[in-house]
Scaffold this active site. Structure first.
Site, short mmCIF file in Angstrom:
data_model
loop_
_atom_site.label_atom_id
_atom_site.label_comp_id
_atom_site.label_asym_id
_atom_site.label_seq_id
_atom_site.Cartn_x
_atom_site.Cartn_y
_atom_site.Cartn_z
N CYS A 261 -25.31 43.49 -76.99
CA CYS A 261 -24.97 43.80 -78.38
C CYS A 261 -25.66 42.83 -79.33
CB CYS A 261 -23.47 43.73 -78.57
SG CYS A 261 -22.63 45.05 -77.68
N GLU B 227 -27.87 37.11 -71.59
CA GLU B 227 -27.53 37.27 -73.01
C GLU B 227 -26.87 35.98 -73.48
OE1 GLU B 227 -24.77 40.44 -74.03
OE2 GLU B 227 -25.38 40.34 -76.13
N ASN C 156 -29.66 49.22 -76.99
CA ASN C 156 -28.67 48.76 -76.02
C ASN C 156 -27.39 49.52 -76.26
OD1 ASN C 156 -27.07 46.75 -74.32
ND2 ASN C 156 -26.08 46.53 -76.31
N GLU C 157 -26.85 50.16 -75.25
CA GLU C 157 -25.53 50.82 -75.41
C GLU C 157 -25.45 51.61 -76.70
OE1 GLU C 157 -22.07 48.36 -75.14
OE2 GLU C 157 -22.41 48.01 -73.03
O1 AHR Z 1 -22.26 42.06 -71.35
C1 AHR Z 1 -21.48 41.89 -72.48
C2 AHR Z 1 -21.64 42.97 -73.51
O2 AHR Z 1 -21.18 44.16 -72.98
C3 AHR Z 1 -23.04 43.30 -73.94
O3 AHR Z 1 -23.48 42.55 -75.01
C4 AHR Z 1 -22.94 44.73 -74.37
O4 AHR Z 1 -24.14 45.42 -74.17
C5 AHR Z 1 -21.76 45.26 -73.62
O5 AHR Z 1 -20.86 45.85 -74.44
#
Ligand code: AHR
Length: 520
Positions: free
Chosen positions: A216, A23, A340-341
């Site tokens: 995120c 990321e 994601n999440e």
């Molecule tokens: O890995 C860092 C962050 O942690 C990522 O962007 C998110 O998915 C999680 O909250």
């Protein structure tokens, strides 16, 4: 004591178990893995990305106010997607200088450097890479015309410097407009615009898959397609780099998108990892934004088109696009994560539409659902409920916890439903980069390996530029010319490099059960 191993009886096929997650946070891409050296190359850094950004961020004026004026304009730009450019009006020898990322640019005299920029004006311009005391390492004068044109050149610096800058001077009194100034070293990883040393660290991990581009970063944006702060839309990330619309990265900086989906797919291939893209589901849990259900089509099309881009024949529109970018062979995409999440009913409502459309057209693609940011709780349960209802192939779990939590939860997956969705542990880490954290993670990974339900797992985050820390711990730390692999990295490497093909059935007899504390 007796241990009996039945090599004929397999309790698990291991397949793609240990991978990585990339990321662009901690400046992992811009100023990191992405080898391009000019910071703010399109003059598009804006306060929407970060409060202290402005169009001239990382640039400085050469010459006093009485000798030169720099204006930021956006009328008739050469690149409408990134409309701002600068106009330099001044005397010979004045101009503008880019400082690169923290501490300047690393220039190596054994390498060559491709520069390009767009310019117009009534004076010649001189472009120079400069080292200590502004001494030129190499320079070139360009004749420019009154119309926008792209200029290119290959520099061969005669001296090395690890704090260089890039200067653009007026060669005559007059004015010149300048835009999209990009500088690439040639000694990069496999011909990609990717730093060799950092890519090498990935290659050595022998990851079985690479999850990208976030986190995120994928869903924390607005719903408007072309908005500066939109969700991550992969179609904006391919093609000539200067035309990729600069984007607000939710990690409080600007993402040039110089590393886009094409680069991520090729990088995955070059390091031997299966690509595992994550796309947004038109829902942003950070700002509670959700596209109405009858307007989901563009986002669903993004998923279908991505599969065609990755796997489609070159006679298909997106397969042809892949070939035009330089990769006629398919990328053999197998996995696709939606969201994601995610937390909130809005996501799960929308997920069903994505899942159905993808499975109808591409039943072979393994779709990954989301169980939110916690290892338990109501959102986690919602994720599992949705995964069962929709028949998701996998479900993405995330947790960052203390070493004590990991030790206490070694057996977490032992009793998961073997017929339910497989677990993709898409983000996890114990809180620290100490050897103790790494050892705890190793113990936990042994259980991930043995648990039949766990199919994929990757540590997070992968990279951190020491000058731009958003999040820690991280697996690999770096600055502009050094790489530090953590103890956690070596644990990941151990498990990934020596990953087996299957788990054999093991029975044990006569071992003590773990000692319990005496009740007082
Ligand atoms: O890995 C860092 C962050 O942690 C990522 O962007 C998110 O998915 C999680 O909250």
């Amino acid at each position: 004591m007796k241990i009996q191993i039945d090599t004929q009886k397999r309790t698990k096929e291991i397949f793609d178990l240990f991978g990585i997650f990339f990321e662009d946070l901690n400046h992992a891409a811009d100023g990191g893995l992405y080898a391009q050296l000019v910071q703010n190359p399109n003059f598009e850094f804006l306060p929407i990305d970060r409060w202290d950004y402005h169009n001239l961020y990382a640039w400085e004026k050469i010459g006093g106010d009485d000798a030169v004026a720099i204006e930021v304009l956006k009328d008739n730009p050469p690149i409408p997607q990134n409309p701002h450019y600068v106009k330099i009006t001044g005397k010979r020898g004045t101009g503008i200088r880019n400082l690169g990322y923290a501490g300047g640019m690393v220039i190596d005299k054994s390498d060559t450097y491709d520069i390009f920029f767009y310019a117009k004006g009534n004076t010649r311009v001189k472009v120079a890479l400069e080292g200590q005391n502004k001494n030129p390492l190499c320079e070139k004068v360009f004749e420019i015309t009154s119309d926008w044109k792209k200029y290119t050149h290959k520099f061969s610096p005669h001296t090395s410097c690890d704090s260089a800058t890039l200067a653009v001077y007026l060669e005559d009194d007059g004015e010149a407009c300048l835009d999209a100034v990009y500088l690439f070293p040639n000694d990069t990883f496999e011909g990609l615009p990717i730093r060799n040393d950092l890519a090498q660290a990935l290659l050595e991990l022998k990851p079985k898959f690479m999850r990208f581009p976030g986190g995120c970063l994928v869903h924390d944006g607005s719903l408007e397609d072309t908005a500066r702060d939109s969700m991550y839309r992969w179609k904006n990330t391919i093609g000539p780099v200067e035309f990729r619309p600069a984007r607000r990265n939710n990690w409080q900086y600007n993402q040039t998108l110089g590393l886009g989906f094409y680069e991520y797919f090729v990088l995955s291939e070059k390091i031997g990892a299966k690509p595992l893209p994550v796309l947004p589901a038109a829902y942003n849990p950070h700002r509670m934004l959700a596209l109405p259900l009858d307007q989901l089509k563009p986002y669903i099309d993004d998923c279908l088109d991505l599969i065609e881009f990755a796997n489609g024949d070159t006679s298909t529109p997106w397969g042809r696009k892949r070939a035009e970018l330089g990769h006629p062979e398919p990328f053999n995409l197998e996995y696709l994560a939606i969201g994601n999440e995610e937390v909130g009913d809005e996501f799960f409502e929308r997920y069903a539409y994505f899942h159905k459309a993808i499975k109808e057209k591409y039943p072979e693609i393994k779709i990954i659902n989301s169980s939110g940011p916690f290892n338990s709780g109501s959102e986690y349960e919602k994720g599992y409920k949705s995964a069962y209802e929709n028949g998701s192939d996998l479900i993405d779990e995330h947790y960052y916890c203390s070493p004590t939590w990991f030790l206490a939860n070694m057996h977490r997956y032992d009793n998961f439903d073997p017929n339910g969705p497989k677990v993709f542990l898409g983000e996890y880490a114990s809180w620290g980069n100490e050897v103790y954290n790494a050892v705890v993670e190793a113990a936990y990974m042994t259980h991930l390996q043995n648990a039949p339900v766990v199919a994929l797992a990757c540590y997070a985050p992968l990279f951190c530029n020491v000058n731009y820390i958003n999040w820690q711990p991280d697996l690999i730390w770096f600055d502009k010319n050094r790489v530090v692999k953590t103890a956690n990295y070596y644990v990941q490497k151990l498990f990934s490099v020596f990953q087996g093909d299957y788990v054999a059935d093991v029975k044990k007899e006569g071992f003590e059960t773990p000692r319990q504390k005496k009740k007082i």
